[in-house]
Design a protein around this motif. Structure first.
Motif, PDB file in Angstrom:
ATOM      1  N   HIS A  89       0.826  -1.222   0.000  1.00 18.63           N
ATOM      2  CA  HIS A  89       0.000   0.000   0.000  1.00 18.63           C
ATOM      3  C   HIS A  89       0.856   1.265   0.000  1.00 18.63           C
ATOM      4  CE1 HIS A  89      -3.261  -2.735   0.560  1.00 18.63           C
ATOM      5  NE2 HIS A  89      -2.723  -3.167   1.670  1.00 18.63           N
ATOM      6  N   MET A 132       8.486  -8.054   9.785  1.00 18.83           N
ATOM      7  CA  MET A 132       7.209  -7.497   9.321  1.00 18.83           C
ATOM      8  C   MET A 132       6.874  -6.297  10.196  1.00 18.83           C
ATOM      9  SD  MET A 132       3.771  -7.057   9.523  1.00 18.83           S
ATOM     10  CE  MET A 132       3.436  -7.809  11.070  1.00 18.83           C
ATOM     11  N   GLY A 134       3.824  -3.715  10.895  1.00 14.89           N
ATOM     12  CA  GLY A 134       2.403  -3.500  10.624  1.00 14.89           C
ATOM     13  C   GLY A 134       2.067  -2.044  10.337  1.00 14.89           C
ATOM     14  N   ALA A 152       3.599  -4.976  15.589  1.00 12.10           N
ATOM     15  CA  ALA A 152       2.147  -4.907  15.370  1.00 12.10           C
ATOM     16  C   ALA A 152       1.723  -3.569  14.777  1.00 12.10           C
ATOM     17  CB  ALA A 152       1.424  -5.126  16.693  1.00 12.10           C
ATOM     18  N   THR A 166       7.304 -10.817  18.831  1.00 10.20           N
ATOM     19  CA  THR A 166       6.257  -9.886  18.401  1.00 10.20           C
ATOM     20  C   THR A 166       6.197  -8.739  19.399  1.00 10.20           C
ATOM     21  OG1 THR A 166       4.980 -11.725  17.523  1.00 10.20           O
ATOM     22  CG2 THR A 166       3.787  -9.675  17.886  1.00 10.20           C
ATOM     23  N   VAL A 168       4.086  -5.232  20.497  1.00  9.57           N
ATOM     24  CA  VAL A 168       2.809  -4.535  20.286  1.00  9.57           C
ATOM     25  C   VAL A 168       2.692  -3.364  21.255  1.00  9.57           C
ATOM     26  CG1 VAL A 168       1.750  -6.790  19.777  1.00  9.57           C
ATOM     27  CG2 VAL A 168       1.296  -5.714  21.957  1.00  9.57           C
ATOM     28  N   ARG A 176       5.312 -11.903  22.486  1.00  5.36           N
ATOM     29  CA  ARG A 176       5.574 -13.278  22.064  1.00  5.36           C
ATOM     30  C   ARG A 176       7.054 -13.417  21.703  1.00  5.36           C
ATOM     31  NH1 ARG A 176       1.084 -13.471  23.518  1.00  5.36           N
ATOM     32  NH2 ARG A 176      -0.750 -14.489  22.651  1.00  5.36           N
ATOM     33  N   LYS A 181       4.214 -16.796  25.137  1.00  3.79           N
ATOM     34  CA  LYS A 181       4.158 -15.587  25.977  1.00  3.79           C
ATOM     35  C   LYS A 181       5.446 -15.508  26.792  1.00  3.79           C
ATOM     36  CE  LYS A 181      -0.759 -15.085  26.417  1.00  3.79           C
ATOM     37  NZ  LYS A 181      -1.839 -14.478  27.143  1.00  3.79           N
TER      38      LYS A 181
HETATM   39  C1  COA Z   1       1.071  -8.445  15.685  1.00  6.35           C
HETATM   40  C2  COA Z   1       0.558  -9.333  14.562  1.00  6.35           C
HETATM   41  C3  COA Z   1       1.615  -9.421  13.484  1.00  6.35           C
HETATM   42  C4  COA Z   1       0.273 -10.730  15.097  1.00  6.35           C
HETATM   43  O1  COA Z   1       1.485 -11.316  15.573  1.00  6.35           O
HETATM   44  P1  COA Z   1       1.469 -12.687  16.389  1.00  6.35           P
HETATM   45  O2  COA Z   1       2.877 -12.991  16.802  1.00  6.35           O
HETATM   46  O3  COA Z   1       0.760 -13.723  15.588  1.00  6.35           O
HETATM   47  O4  COA Z   1       0.679 -12.271  17.683  1.00  6.35           O
HETATM   48  P2  COA Z   1      -0.790 -12.717  18.199  1.00  6.35           P
HETATM   49  O5  COA Z   1      -1.828 -12.524  17.154  1.00  6.35           O
HETATM   50  O6  COA Z   1      -0.618 -14.068  18.816  1.00  6.35           O
HETATM   51  O7  COA Z   1      -1.034 -11.626  19.337  1.00  6.35           O
HETATM   52  C5  COA Z   1      -0.200 -11.527  20.459  1.00  6.35           C
HETATM   53  C6  COA Z   1      -0.830 -10.542  21.428  1.00  6.35           C
HETATM   54  O8  COA Z   1      -0.714  -9.229  20.863  1.00  6.35           O
HETATM   55  C7  COA Z   1      -2.025  -8.617  20.756  1.00  6.35           C
HETATM   56  N1  COA Z   1      -2.021  -7.840  19.517  1.00  6.35           N
HETATM   57  C8  COA Z   1      -1.952  -8.300  18.248  1.00  6.35           C
HETATM   58  N2  COA Z   1      -1.936  -7.278  17.386  1.00  6.35           N
HETATM   59  C9  COA Z   1      -1.992  -6.144  18.132  1.00  6.35           C
HETATM   60  C10 COA Z   1      -1.996  -4.748  17.801  1.00  6.35           C
HETATM   61  N3  COA Z   1      -1.937  -4.333  16.533  1.00  6.35           N
HETATM   62  N4  COA Z   1      -2.019  -3.856  18.807  1.00  6.35           N
HETATM   63  C11 COA Z   1      -2.085  -4.253  20.105  1.00  6.35           C
HETATM   64  N5  COA Z   1      -2.077  -5.571  20.475  1.00  6.35           N
HETATM   65  C12 COA Z   1      -2.031  -6.494  19.490  1.00  6.35           C
HETATM   66  C13 COA Z   1      -2.994  -9.790  20.723  1.00  6.35           C
HETATM   67  O9  COA Z   1      -4.261  -9.406  21.159  1.00  6.35           O
HETATM   68  C14 COA Z   1      -2.317 -10.773  21.666  1.00  6.35           C
HETATM   69  O10 COA Z   1      -2.593 -10.375  22.996  1.00  6.35           O
HETATM   70  P3  COA Z   1      -2.543 -11.428  24.251  1.00  6.35           P
HETATM   71  O11 COA Z   1      -1.078 -11.693  24.553  1.00  6.35           O
HETATM   72  O12 COA Z   1      -3.214 -10.658  25.347  1.00  6.35           O
HETATM   73  O13 COA Z   1      -3.263 -12.649  23.799  1.00  6.35           O
HETATM   74  C15 COA Z   1      -0.761  -8.779  13.953  1.00  6.35           C
HETATM   75  O14 COA Z   1      -1.761  -8.681  14.953  1.00  6.35           O
HETATM   76  C16 COA Z   1      -0.587  -7.406  13.330  1.00  6.35           C
HETATM   77  O15 COA Z   1      -0.659  -6.363  13.986  1.00  6.35           O
HETATM   78  N6  COA Z   1      -0.346  -7.417  12.002  1.00  6.35           N
HETATM   79  C17 COA Z   1      -0.220  -6.204  11.227  1.00  6.35           C
HETATM   80  C18 COA Z   1      -0.824  -6.447   9.874  1.00  6.35           C
HETATM   81  C19 COA Z   1      -1.129  -5.161   9.150  1.00  6.35           C
HETATM   82  O16 COA Z   1      -0.610  -4.104   9.425  1.00  6.35           O
HETATM   83  N7  COA Z   1      -1.952  -5.279   8.160  1.00  6.35           N
HETATM   84  C20 COA Z   1      -2.339  -4.157   7.351  1.00  6.35           C
HETATM   85  C21 COA Z   1      -2.903  -4.698   6.059  1.00  6.35           C
HETATM   86  S1  COA Z   1      -3.569  -3.416   5.108  1.00  6.35           S
END
Ligand code: COA
Length: 230
Positions: A89, A132, A134, A152, A166, A168, A176, A181
């Motif tokens: 994007h 990665m 986000g 994140a 990870t 956030v 993570r 955790k």
């Molecule tokens: C962080 C991310 C990569 C997931 O990573 P993961 O290692 O699989 O982590 P999980 O999904 O297991 O989440 C881990 C914890 O972080 C939290 N979390 C995930 N994404 C978060 C965010 N953006 N902000 C705050 N907390 C977040 C989850 O709720 C979870 O909380 P918990 O420990 O209380 O259960 C994903 O959530 C993310 O943010 N991806 C970004 C994608 C993006 O920007 N897309 C745009 C497309 S247009």
């Protein structure tokens, strides 16, 4: 023309394929080549970086600013970027002069790899391989985000992120590590070992006093001893 064993055409194909692998919405290499602003911005960066390294700083900045107007992505020509960077994007991405990005990283829209304003020299972050970042995340300062880490969406990262983890939140915290955790690995919030040992000794003492009282109820220790009554 061949660079490091690969022709320019092979490199181009490799870059296009690496985007196709990571974007399920990409239908064809043609689509990526002509329509993906992230792809265009990275190609412009590679040209600008050549001029930057050959001390033509003005031309380098001119190319990068032109790319910014066309794509909404600003990559300073002095940044160091490995192969396979995919900016998805793209709009609003800013990558600073001393930022370093490893191979096969993915960055979404509105990401900043910037400085805090407090550092001189190396002021921007270093991303390892396969990182990665986000959408909307800000990574600020001259520290490292380790290989395979995920930042994140919306996070503000102000400190090192270990590999395979990870991060956030604002300010970002590691939630993570290798998919687990990190509470069991917490090296900061451990109990004070001296206090824990005192508690254990106190409990042992209470048990011994209680036993003595059972055996010899006439002892003065039992009548006034608070511990013995527990
Ligand atoms: C962080 C991310 C990569 C997931 O990573 P993961 O290692 O699989 O982590 P999980 O999904 O297991 O989440 C881990 C914890 O972080 C939290 N979390 C995930 N994404 C978060 C965010 N953006 N902000 C705050 N907390 C977040 C989850 O709720 C979870 O909380 P918990 O420990 O209380 O259960 C994903 O959530 C993310 O943010 N991806 C970004 C994608 C993006 O920007 N897309 C745009 C497309 S247009």
């Amino acid at each position: 023309m061949r660079k490091g064993g690969l022709s320019v055409f092979d490199r181009l194909k490799e870059e296009l394929d690496s985007i196709m692998e990571r974007d399920p919405a990409a239908r064809s290499r043609l689509e990526v080549y002509f329509l993906y602003s992230g792809f265009k911005a990275v190609r412009s960066y590679r040209r600008a970086n050549w001029f930057y390294r050959h001390n033509h700083k003005f031309i380098a900045r001119w190319i990068s600013q032109r790319a910014r107007r066309r794509t909404g992505i600003e990559i300073h020509p002095g940044a160091t970027i490995g192969k396979g960077l995919f900016i998805d994007h793209g709009m609003g991405v800013v990558i600073g002069e001393t930022a370093e990005i490893g191979d096969n990283c993915t960055i979404y829209q509105c990401v900043t790899l910037g400085g805090t304003g407090k550092d001189h020299g190396k002021r921007h972050p270093t991303l390892g391989n396969n990182v990665m970042v986000g959408s909307g995340a800000k990574i600020l300062g001259p520290f490292t985000v380790g290989d395979n880490a995920r930042v994140a969406a919306g996070a503000v990262v102000l400190d090192e992120v270990p590999p395979n983890s990870t991060a956030v939140g604002v300010p970002a915290r590691v939630v993570r590590v290798n998919g687990q955790k990190p509470s069991s690995l917490d090296q900061i919030h451990v109990g004070d070992p001296v206090a824990l040992e005192l508690c254990r000794l106190n409990a042992e003492y209470d048990k011994l006093v209680k036993r003595m009282c059972d055996l010899h109820p006439e002892l003065r220790l039992c009548s006034g001893g608070e511990s013995a009554n527990k």
